[in-house]
Scaffold this active site. Structure first.
Site, PDB file in Angstrom:
ATOM      1  N   ASN A   7       0.787  -1.259   0.058  1.00 22.06           N
ATOM      2  CA  ASN A   7       0.075  -0.082  -0.020  1.00 22.06           C
ATOM      3  C   ASN A   7       0.821   1.177   0.124  1.00 22.06           C
ATOM      4  OD1 ASN A   7      -1.913   2.053   0.431  1.00 22.06           O
ATOM      5  ND2 ASN A   7      -3.181   0.609   1.961  1.00 22.06           N
ATOM      6  N   ASP A 148      -9.639   1.033  -5.405  1.00 21.70           N
ATOM      7  CA  ASP A 148     -10.504   1.701  -4.366  1.00 21.70           C
ATOM      8  C   ASP A 148     -11.565   2.028  -4.814  1.00 21.70           C
ATOM      9  OD1 ASP A 148      -9.704   1.945  -1.914  1.00 21.70           O
ATOM     10  OD2 ASP A 148      -8.354   3.818  -2.034  1.00 21.70           O
ATOM     11  N   LEU A 206     -12.627   9.411   7.342  1.00 20.52           N
ATOM     12  CA  LEU A 206     -11.780  10.761   7.739  1.00 20.52           C
ATOM     13  C   LEU A 206     -10.557  10.616   8.098  1.00 20.52           C
ATOM     14  CD1 LEU A 206     -15.164  12.197   9.679  1.00 20.52           C
ATOM     15  CD2 LEU A 206     -14.778  12.087   7.166  1.00 20.52           C
ATOM     16  N   GLY A 207      -9.541  10.974   7.261  1.00 15.06           N
ATOM     17  CA  GLY A 207      -8.278  11.085   7.527  1.00 15.06           C
ATOM     18  C   GLY A 207      -7.502  11.944   6.549  1.00 15.06           C
ATOM     19  N   GLY A 209      -7.283  11.940   3.440  1.00 15.70           N
ATOM     20  CA  GLY A 209      -8.481  11.992   2.541  1.00 15.70           C
ATOM     21  C   GLY A 209      -9.644  11.727   2.989  1.00 15.70           C
ATOM     22  N   MET A 282      -5.651  17.959  11.776  1.00 13.46           N
ATOM     23  CA  MET A 282      -6.760  18.205  12.698  1.00 13.46           C
ATOM     24  C   MET A 282      -6.183  18.379  14.150  1.00 13.46           C
ATOM     25  SD  MET A 282      -9.533  19.156  13.094  1.00 13.46           S
ATOM     26  CE  MET A 282     -10.433  18.543  11.721  1.00 13.46           C
ATOM     27  N   GLY A 329      -8.025   8.209  10.265  1.00 11.79           N
ATOM     28  CA  GLY A 329      -7.263   8.644  11.291  1.00 11.79           C
ATOM     29  C   GLY A 329      -8.228   9.532  12.051  1.00 11.79           C
ATOM     30  N   GLU A 332     -11.439   7.773  13.646  1.00 15.51           N
ATOM     31  CA  GLU A 332     -10.976   6.791  14.722  1.00 15.51           C
ATOM     32  C   GLU A 332     -10.644   7.492  16.062  1.00 15.51           C
ATOM     33  OE1 GLU A 332      -8.774   3.101  13.872  1.00 15.51           O
ATOM     34  OE2 GLU A 332      -9.020   3.365  11.845  1.00 15.51           O
TER      35      GLU A 332
END
Length: 397
Positions: A7, A148, A206-207, A209, A282, A329, A332
């Site tokens: 990946n 994806d 939500l990360g 991307g 964030m 990221g 979670e």
């Protein structure tokens, strides 16, 4: 069957080694990462399933190219403690206009992936280079591309079609959707957890991307990203959907320089546009907002509002909602974002348990209030396990 999963990103390669016995769920036995490729000091990690560090002492070096990074990975996966590789699977963001479903990689498939670079210039060229390098290193092993976009192939035509002249649809211009391997892994985990599977589900990945996907009876019927991973909701360095007239404005103010506008939209927009340092992280934005930085506080509100709007639109589209899942990221680990996203939806029956939401736990967990008619969960994405599952299935055909 022993499967290596790769990946890759622009400056990193994550790799996992799975034992995939027929009729059973693939099990991760080793995993690692090369990060900081091209930087002054790259980092290399390698662990077994029990978390034991298998990287040699001081496993740091200047890795200036993807080829050098692949050498690190190659030495790790050919070590005496690792079983012999029988197949290799790659996460590929965009399949281009012609490929459908996950694929064994042939010369024709590689040709299509090279052509797909115009749709995903940040992602596909790097993975094509990785595939070519690994094929040269492991020529006798079958290589597979897992896309994806495949999970979203169930979207109806009214969801995937752009209102543009038909000639562009013939060139592959449509809404593909992304984060499909993440979404699929969440559907699988919810089913494995037992109980009633939610008929009407929204997944917020939500990360760095970000995307929001509507899942009806386990199948994608709509998602926020479109032709490319740049659209949809606000992201770390990408803006999400923009007024087409704004795109014309940007091109005019950059003297028609498409590359300059593309670079801005992918690297310095989204949350990054709100800070002098251009950070889309964030955590940094929330810390700055807590110190009174107005632009940072605005960035957080712009982000959470965009996610709330997406979830609300899918609630209307599906005629109600049975479950919301957060992944990625931010999804979670950022309790505040989850709270703020759902605050505007409480009147629609979405009730969060504040204490559960604040708990620092890993794995699949419920964070909805007792009696909430909509289940709210945090579910870690397991993209690599899905890739291993698909590779194992294709290898046995």
């Amino acid at each position: 069957m022993q499967i290596l999963v790769l990946n890759s990103g622009s400056t990193s390669i994550k790799f996992s080694f799975f034992d995939a016995e027929e009729g059973s769920t693939p099990v991760s036995v080793f995993e690692g990462e090369v990060s900081g490729i091209g930087g002054s000091e790259a980092k290399f990690s390698f662990r077994d399933a029990d978390g034991h560090d298998l990287a040699p002492p001081g496993a740091k070096a200047r890795i200036g190219s993807l080829e050098e990074a692949v050498e690190f990975v190659g030495r790790a996966v050919m070590g005496p403690e690792v079983p012999k590789i029988e197949a290799i699977g790659y996460r590929v963001v965009h399949p281009g206009a012609r490929l459908k479903g996950h694929q064994r990689i042939t010369d024709e498939v590689l040709k299509e992936l090279r052509a797909a670079a115009e749709f995903a210039p940040l992602h596909d060229p790097a993975v094509v280079k990785l595939i070519e390098t690994m094929q040269a290193k492991f020529p006798a092993i079958a290589h597979y591309a897992c896309f994806d976009t495949v999970f979203h192939e169930t979207m109806p035509a009214e969801a995937s079609t752009y209102p543009l002249p038909a000639e562009y649809a013939g060139k592959g211009v449509r809404r593909y959707g992304f984060h499909g391997l993440s979404c699929e892994s969440i559907v699988v985990q919810l089913r494995e957890a037992g109980g009633d599977f939610p008929k009407r589900l929204v997944i917020a990945h939500l990360g760095g991307g970000c995307s929001v996907t509507a899942v009806l009876e386990g199948k994608s019927i709509d998602t926020s990203m479109g032709l490319t991973p740049t659209g949809g909701i606000v992201m770390a360095t990408r803006p999400g959907d923009l007024d087409p007239g704004l795109m014309m404005y940007l091109l005019r103010h950059h003297d028609g320089d498409v590359d300059a506008v593309e670079k801005m939209l992918n690297h310095s927009s989204g949350l990054a546009a709100f800070t002098p340092a251009g950070s889309g992280d964030m955590r940094a934005l929330r810390a700055a907002a807590d110190r009174g930085a107005e632009r940072a506080g605005l960035a957080v509100k712009v982000f959470t509002r965009s996610v709330t709007k997406a979830i609300g639109s899918y609630l209307a589209l599906m005629g109600g909602l049975d479950a919301v899942v957060f992944a990625g990221g931010i999804g979670e680990h950022d309790a505040a974002s989850r709270q703020e996203i759902l605050d505007g939806l409480q009147t629609l029956g979405i009730q969060l348990d504040t204490s559960r939401n604040q708990e620092k736990k890993s794995g699949l967990r419920s964070i909805s209030a007792e009696g909430s008619p909509v289940a709210i969960s945090v579910v870690p994405a397991e993209e690599d396990r899905m890739i291993a599952t698909h590779v194992a299935a294709m290898s046995r055909v």
